[in-house]
Design a protein around this motif. Structure first.
Motif, PDB file in Angstrom:
ATOM      1  N   ARG A 129       0.839  -1.212   0.000  1.00 14.24           N
ATOM      2  CA  ARG A 129       0.000   0.000   0.000  1.00 14.24           C
ATOM      3  C   ARG A 129       0.871   1.258   0.000  1.00 14.24           C
ATOM      4  O   ARG A 129       1.819   1.389   0.778  1.00 14.24           O
ATOM      5  CB  ARG A 129      -0.929  -0.006   1.202  1.00 14.24           C
ATOM      6  N   ASP A 147      -6.275  -3.661 -11.449  1.00  9.69           N
ATOM      7  CA  ASP A 147      -7.409  -3.076 -10.734  1.00  9.69           C
ATOM      8  C   ASP A 147      -7.389  -3.456  -9.253  1.00  9.69           C
ATOM      9  O   ASP A 147      -7.656  -2.619  -8.378  1.00  9.69           O
ATOM     10  CB  ASP A 147      -8.732  -3.534 -11.367  1.00  9.69           C
ATOM     11  N   SER A 148      -7.061  -4.711  -8.955  1.00  6.67           N
ATOM     12  CA  SER A 148      -7.042  -5.159  -7.564  1.00  6.67           C
ATOM     13  C   SER A 148      -5.926  -4.486  -6.775  1.00  6.67           C
ATOM     14  O   SER A 148      -6.104  -4.117  -5.608  1.00  6.67           O
ATOM     15  CB  SER A 148      -6.889  -6.681  -7.504  1.00  6.67           C
ATOM     16  N   ARG A 150      -4.654  -1.539  -7.417  1.00  4.31           N
ATOM     17  CA  ARG A 150      -5.051  -0.132  -7.211  1.00  4.31           C
ATOM     18  C   ARG A 150      -6.079  -0.022  -6.092  1.00  4.31           C
ATOM     19  O   ARG A 150      -6.021   0.899  -5.271  1.00  4.31           O
ATOM     20  CB  ARG A 150      -5.603   0.451  -8.506  1.00  4.31           C
ATOM     21  N   THR A 151      -7.020  -0.956  -6.047  1.00  6.57           N
ATOM     22  CA  THR A 151      -8.018  -0.958  -4.972  1.00  6.57           C
ATOM     23  C   THR A 151      -7.346  -1.098  -3.606  1.00  6.57           C
ATOM     24  O   THR A 151      -7.824  -0.552  -2.609  1.00  6.57           O
ATOM     25  CB  THR A 151      -9.024  -2.103  -5.184  1.00  6.57           C
TER      26      THR A 151
END
Length: 253
Positions: A129, A147-148, A150-151
């Motif tokens: 993170r 996408d995962s 970035r989430t």
């Protein structure tokens, strides 16, 4: 005589696996369903590779991505964290001198399923993170990994390392495809895109039963997602082997 085995990987990978199949006493026919081509402009790839130390994670989507990246930068710094999704990618890294002695390599633990979902399960997302990740891939592909990440709060950069095209179905390839469809060969298919190309080629043959006959042939696939694609396309005899050449060869024997 055992049925011939049709190997549909891109040419370089197909030839390597064909040699292993022939050692078992089977006929191996190389019939690539995808061409892997260099980018017309690799400036973005080279720029990303020039600053590898800035990334907390470098993820490769395939052995082709690894080979293309190492053609642009042969010497990699030690101590990188590298994510891969299959045993073939681990072997590709090792061929370029990168293994657990020189890098932290993260990959799925379940040999029955190796994909972005199972790679994500092995990553320490909390530690990533706020940090940067580089995904090296083809010009197109699934967005789930990016996408995962970035989430999860990871800053993601994606760069293309190669492009994929479907081979042209010329007269010689049409004749070979007809022979293989009629020979009751076993087809080894390792990507959903390649599988769709195969069905499209069968439909383009100058015979009304081309697709219907193909769909009755035995199909070996390494992954559940490819198995799902095969069922949707109408294949009737599908066997999932798990990730890696060893499991594919064991199924053939």
């Amino acid at each position: 005589m055992p049925e011939p085995v049709v190997i549909t990987r891109p040419l370089q990978q197909a030839e390597a696996f064909a040699r292993q199949v022939r050692v078992t006493g089977r006929e191996a026919v190389v019939f690539p369903l995808l061409n892997i081509l260099p980018l017309e402009d690799d400036a973005l790839l080279r720029a990303a590779l020039s600053r590898l130390e800035e990334y907390a994670l470098i993820a490769f989507v395939s052995p082709n991505a690894i080979d293309a990246a190492f053609r642009c930068r042969a010497q990699w710094p030690h101590g990188l964290t590298i994510g891969v999704v299959g045993e073939g990618s681990r072997k590709a890294l090792a061929a370029h001198g990168v293994d657990e002695r020189t890098a932290t390599i993260v990959s799925p633990k379940n040999p029955e399923r190796s994909d972005s979902e199972t790679l994500l399960a092995q990553l320490d997302l909390a530690a990533l993170r706020g940090r940067r990740a580089l995904i090296i891939r083809g010009e197109s592909g699934r967005e789930l990994l990016a996408d995962s990440l970035r989430t999860a709060g990871v800053e993601v950069e994606q760069v293309a390392a190669y492009r994929r095209t479907a081979p042209v179905l010329d007269a010689a390839r049409s004749a070979m495809l007809n022979r293989m469809i009629d020979s009751e060969a076993i087809w080894v298919v390792t990507s959903s895109e390649a599988l769709r190309n195969l069905v499209s080629m069968a439909g383009a043959l100058q015979r009304p039963d081309g697709t219907a006959t193909l769909l009755q042939r035995r199909l070996l696939v390494p992954h559940s997602r490819i198995e799902d694609t095969a069922r949707q396309l109408g294949f009737m005899h599908i066997e999932r082997t798990g990730s890696g050449d060893e499991q594919m060869l064991a199924k053939l024997q």
